[in-house]
Design a protein around this motif. Structure first.
Motif, PDB file in Angstrom:
ATOM      1  N   LEU A 111      -8.835  16.277 -18.124  1.00  0.00           N
ATOM      2  CA  LEU A 111      -9.489  15.558 -16.920  1.00  0.00           C
ATOM      3  C   LEU A 111      -9.769  14.359 -17.407  1.00  0.00           C
ATOM      4  CD1 LEU A 111     -10.918  17.904 -14.938  1.00  0.00           C
ATOM      5  CD2 LEU A 111      -8.571  17.447 -14.424  1.00  0.00           C
ATOM      6  N   LEU A 112     -10.657  13.698 -18.115  1.00  0.00           N
ATOM      7  CA  LEU A 112     -11.388  12.755 -19.061  1.00  0.00           C
ATOM      8  C   LEU A 112     -10.750  11.249 -19.579  1.00  0.00           C
ATOM      9  CD1 LEU A 112     -14.628  13.944 -20.532  1.00  0.00           C
ATOM     10  CD2 LEU A 112     -14.839  12.820 -17.980  1.00  0.00           C
ATOM     11  N   THR A 113      -8.834  12.091 -19.685  1.00  0.00           N
ATOM     12  CA  THR A 113      -8.291  11.491 -20.587  1.00  0.00           C
ATOM     13  C   THR A 113      -7.005  10.631 -19.671  1.00  0.00           C
ATOM     14  OG1 THR A 113      -7.541  13.420 -21.933  1.00  0.00           O
ATOM     15  CG2 THR A 113      -9.341  12.341 -22.778  1.00  0.00           C
ATOM     16  N   GLY A 114      -6.675  12.026 -18.704  1.00  0.00           N
ATOM     17  CA  GLY A 114      -5.331  11.808 -18.584  1.00  0.00           C
ATOM     18  C   GLY A 114      -5.228  11.004 -16.798  1.00  0.00           C
ATOM     19  N   LYS A 115      -4.311  10.544 -16.788  1.00  0.00           N
ATOM     20  CA  LYS A 115      -4.543   9.507 -15.727  1.00  0.00           C
ATOM     21  C   LYS A 115      -4.931  10.269 -14.510  1.00  0.00           C
ATOM     22  CE  LYS A 115      -0.496   6.838 -17.114  1.00  0.00           C
ATOM     23  NZ  LYS A 115      -0.169   4.887 -16.780  1.00  0.00           N
ATOM     24  N   LEU A 116      -5.490   9.193 -13.441  1.00  0.00           N
ATOM     25  CA  LEU A 116      -6.023  10.186 -12.134  1.00  0.00           C
ATOM     26  C   LEU A 116      -5.126   9.525 -11.098  1.00  0.00           C
ATOM     27  CD1 LEU A 116      -9.724   8.272 -11.988  1.00  0.00           C
ATOM     28  CD2 LEU A 116      -8.995  10.557 -12.028  1.00  0.00           C
ATOM     29  N   GLU A 117      -4.181   9.309 -11.480  1.00  0.00           N
ATOM     30  CA  GLU A 117      -2.789   9.405 -10.357  1.00  0.00           C
ATOM     31  C   GLU A 117      -2.428  10.163  -9.932  1.00  0.00           C
ATOM     32  OE1 GLU A 117      -2.771   7.245  -7.815  1.00  0.00           O
ATOM     33  OE2 GLU A 117      -4.162   5.906  -8.678  1.00  0.00           O
ATOM     34  N   PRO A 118      -1.597  10.975 -10.772  1.00  0.00           N
ATOM     35  CA  PRO A 118      -1.717  13.022 -10.184  1.00  0.00           C
ATOM     36  C   PRO A 118      -2.977  14.170 -10.010  1.00  0.00           C
ATOM     37  CG  PRO A 118      -1.516  13.067 -12.136  1.00  0.00           C
ATOM     38  CD  PRO A 118      -1.404  11.101 -12.340  1.00  0.00           C
ATOM     39  N   VAL A 119      -4.045  13.614 -10.493  1.00  0.00           N
ATOM     40  CA  VAL A 119      -5.246  14.586 -10.031  1.00  0.00           C
ATOM     41  C   VAL A 119      -5.720  13.991  -8.152  1.00  0.00           C
ATOM     42  CG1 VAL A 119      -7.655  14.446  -9.840  1.00  0.00           C
ATOM     43  CG2 VAL A 119      -6.294  14.614 -11.978  1.00  0.00           C
ATOM     44  N   LYS A 120      -5.590  12.758  -7.953  1.00  0.00           N
ATOM     45  CA  LYS A 120      -5.650  12.066  -6.376  1.00  0.00           C
ATOM     46  C   LYS A 120      -4.737  12.879  -5.580  1.00  0.00           C
ATOM     47  CE  LYS A 120      -8.602   7.884  -7.693  1.00  0.00           C
ATOM     48  NZ  LYS A 120      -7.954   5.893  -7.861  1.00  0.00           N
ATOM     49  N   GLU A 121      -3.283  12.742  -6.359  1.00  0.00           N
ATOM     50  CA  GLU A 121      -2.758  13.204  -5.380  1.00  0.00           C
ATOM     51  C   GLU A 121      -2.641  14.692  -4.982  1.00  0.00           C
ATOM     52  OE1 GLU A 121       1.557  12.054  -7.273  1.00  0.00           O
ATOM     53  OE2 GLU A 121       0.563  10.182  -7.329  1.00  0.00           O
ATOM     54  N   ASN A 122      -2.714  15.260  -6.177  1.00  0.00           N
ATOM     55  CA  ASN A 122      -3.192  17.088  -6.220  1.00  0.00           C
ATOM     56  C   ASN A 122      -4.083  17.269  -4.835  1.00  0.00           C
ATOM     57  OD1 ASN A 122      -1.162  17.096  -7.352  1.00  0.00           O
ATOM     58  ND2 ASN A 122      -2.264  18.316  -8.825  1.00  0.00           N
ATOM     59  N   LEU A 123      -5.153  16.780  -5.284  1.00  0.00           N
ATOM     60  CA  LEU A 123      -6.443  16.248  -4.388  1.00  0.00           C
ATOM     61  C   LEU A 123      -6.411  16.444  -2.744  1.00  0.00           C
ATOM     62  CD1 LEU A 123      -9.411  14.633  -5.507  1.00  0.00           C
ATOM     63  CD2 LEU A 123      -9.125  17.960  -5.125  1.00  0.00           C
ATOM     64  N   GLN A 124      -5.004  15.803  -2.067  1.00  0.00           N
ATOM     65  CA  GLN A 124      -4.487  14.692  -0.914  1.00  0.00           C
ATOM     66  C   GLN A 124      -3.729  16.394  -0.586  1.00  0.00           C
ATOM     67  OE1 GLN A 124      -3.725  11.170   0.085  1.00  0.00           O
ATOM     68  NE2 GLN A 124      -5.026  12.018   0.809  1.00  0.00           N
ATOM     69  N   VAL A 125      -3.132  16.961  -2.016  1.00  0.00           N
ATOM     70  CA  VAL A 125      -1.865  18.002  -1.522  1.00  0.00           C
ATOM     71  C   VAL A 125      -2.813  18.794  -0.373  1.00  0.00           C
ATOM     72  CG1 VAL A 125      -0.446  19.590  -1.806  1.00  0.00           C
ATOM     73  CG2 VAL A 125       0.173  17.297  -2.558  1.00  0.00           C
ATOM     74  N   CYS A 126      -3.560  19.795  -1.498  1.00  0.00           N
ATOM     75  CA  CYS A 126      -4.350  20.412  -0.871  1.00  0.00           C
ATOM     76  C   CYS A 126      -5.200  19.979   0.394  1.00  0.00           C
ATOM     77  CB  CYS A 126      -5.201  20.434  -1.806  1.00  0.00           C
ATOM     78  SG  CYS A 126      -5.215  21.541  -3.479  1.00  0.00           S
ATOM     79  N   GLN A 127      -5.488  19.148   0.817  1.00  0.00           N
ATOM     80  CA  GLN A 127      -6.305  19.030   2.163  1.00  0.00           C
ATOM     81  C   GLN A 127      -5.291  18.433   3.135  1.00  0.00           C
ATOM     82  OE1 GLN A 127      -9.605  15.842   1.627  1.00  0.00           O
ATOM     83  NE2 GLN A 127      -9.828  16.487   4.422  1.00  0.00           N
TER      84      GLN A 127
END
Length: 340
Positions: free
Chosen positions: A209-225
């Motif tokens: 989570l510290l080294t990967g890209k943030l875009e997929p993480v932000k997208e997944n958070l959006q998908v969940c919500q």
């Protein structure tokens, strides 16, 4: 200059490298799906200057028509010693600029101090080879910068063994500046509303989570919500229990949710209690649910006496699932699966 001065394919000319560097984003998008942390920060991908390229290629002893790093081992103490440590050169040369970097390094002067540093951090001798195969770039980093990054993690109360575990599981971790690490920790803390301790715990368990890209993480958070309809406090619990959700394929997340929620009728609050179901193959959930439904045992409401907890539905081995949960034999289950 003579055209034969450039070793072929894997140590390409500077022009080729520049063309490659420009197309890198697409390449990264492809890599992201399988192994989204496997991309070093941009400093490792800087295009080298013409002069540097000439220096690398002008070493008198190097075989000219060489297409692999292996051919250089006899001529380079650095490569020979890295091979001895267990570095896999065939993997290293697939990484952009890594081969050229290694050929410019002097073992005694440049490499040794980084190896000692890595051992200090807690990378075991028998892990060094595979670590450097994944992240050869660290050998070209400034030792002081590396030490500063470790000191930063210690200042954030990460213990020695936690740092060792994070670095070995996310090999690019120490290529990132203190500022970047700090921003990233801040992002997870604020975005998920976690305490400092829980944020730390989250990245210890999934340091990518510290080294990967943030875009997929932000997208997944959006998908969940937005698409799956979880509340912010539910998302916080889900991610904390099952960090991999942040990097899972969005399509798989949606399909799994759709089946659990819309077909099996499992409400959001139950999915929040057992988020590990999202890490399970949909096929396994479907086969087991259909078998239970066929037997009249598909009961996921905790208020009912024949209630089946979701974690047991997905995590038990087939034999145990059949005897304990379905109250049936393996043979019954296998016969049922043939009818699907």
């Amino acid at each position: 200059g003579a055209p034969c001065a450039s070793p072929q394919s894997n140590l390409p000319s500077v022009q080729q490298e520049q063309a490659k560097a420009e197309t890198l984003p697409d390449l990264n998008a492809k890599i992201l799906d399988e192994d989204w942390d496997d991309i070093p920060p941009s400093s490792a991908l800087e295009v080298i200057s013409e002069e540097e390229a000439v220096q690398i290629i002008a070493e008198p002893l190097l075989p000219i028509q060489s297409s692999t790093l292996r051919d250089y081992v006899d001529h380079s103490e650095t490569l020979a010693k890295l091979v001895h440590l267990g570095v896999d050169l065939s993997q290293v040369e697939k990484r952009q600029k890594a081969g050229q970097l290694l050929l410019t390094l002097d073992f005694e002067k440049d490499v040794k101090k980084i190896l000692l540093f890595l051992k200090d951090v807690g990378i075991e001798d028998n892990q060094l080879g595979s670590f450097l195969t994944k992240n050869p770039y660290i050998l070209g980093e400034d030792l002081e910068a590396l030490e500063t990054r470790v000191a930063y993690l210690k200042s954030k109360k990460f213990g020695q063994s936690e740092i060792a575990q994070m670095v070995s599981r996310a090999p690019y971790l120490l290529l990132f500046s203190v500022e970047r690490l700090d921003n990233r920790l801040g992002f997870f803390k604020n975005e998920l509303g976690l305490s400092v301790k829980k944020t730390k715990d989250l990245v210890i368990r999934l340091p990518r989570l510290l080294t990967g890209k943030l875009e997929p993480v932000k997208e997944n958070l959006q998908v969940c919500q937005i698409e799956l309809g979880f509340q912010p406090n539910e998302i916080q619990q889900i991610v904390y229990k099952t960090p991999k959700i942040l990097t899972a394929s969005k399509k798989r997340l949606k399909q799994t949710f759709d089946y659990l929620h819309n077909i099996m009728g499992i409400p959001h609050h139950m999915l929040t209690r057992f988020p590990q179901v999202f890490n399970t193959k949909l096929l396994r959930i479907r086969e087991r649910h259909m078998f239970l439904a066929f037997l009249g045992r598909a009961q996921y409401d905790p208020a009912q006496p024949s209630y089946i907890p979701l974690d047991q539905l997905v995590s038990l081995p087939d034999e145990v699932f059949c005897t304990e949960i379905a109250k049936a034999s393996m043979q019954d289950f296998e016969n049922f699966l043939k009818t699907l």
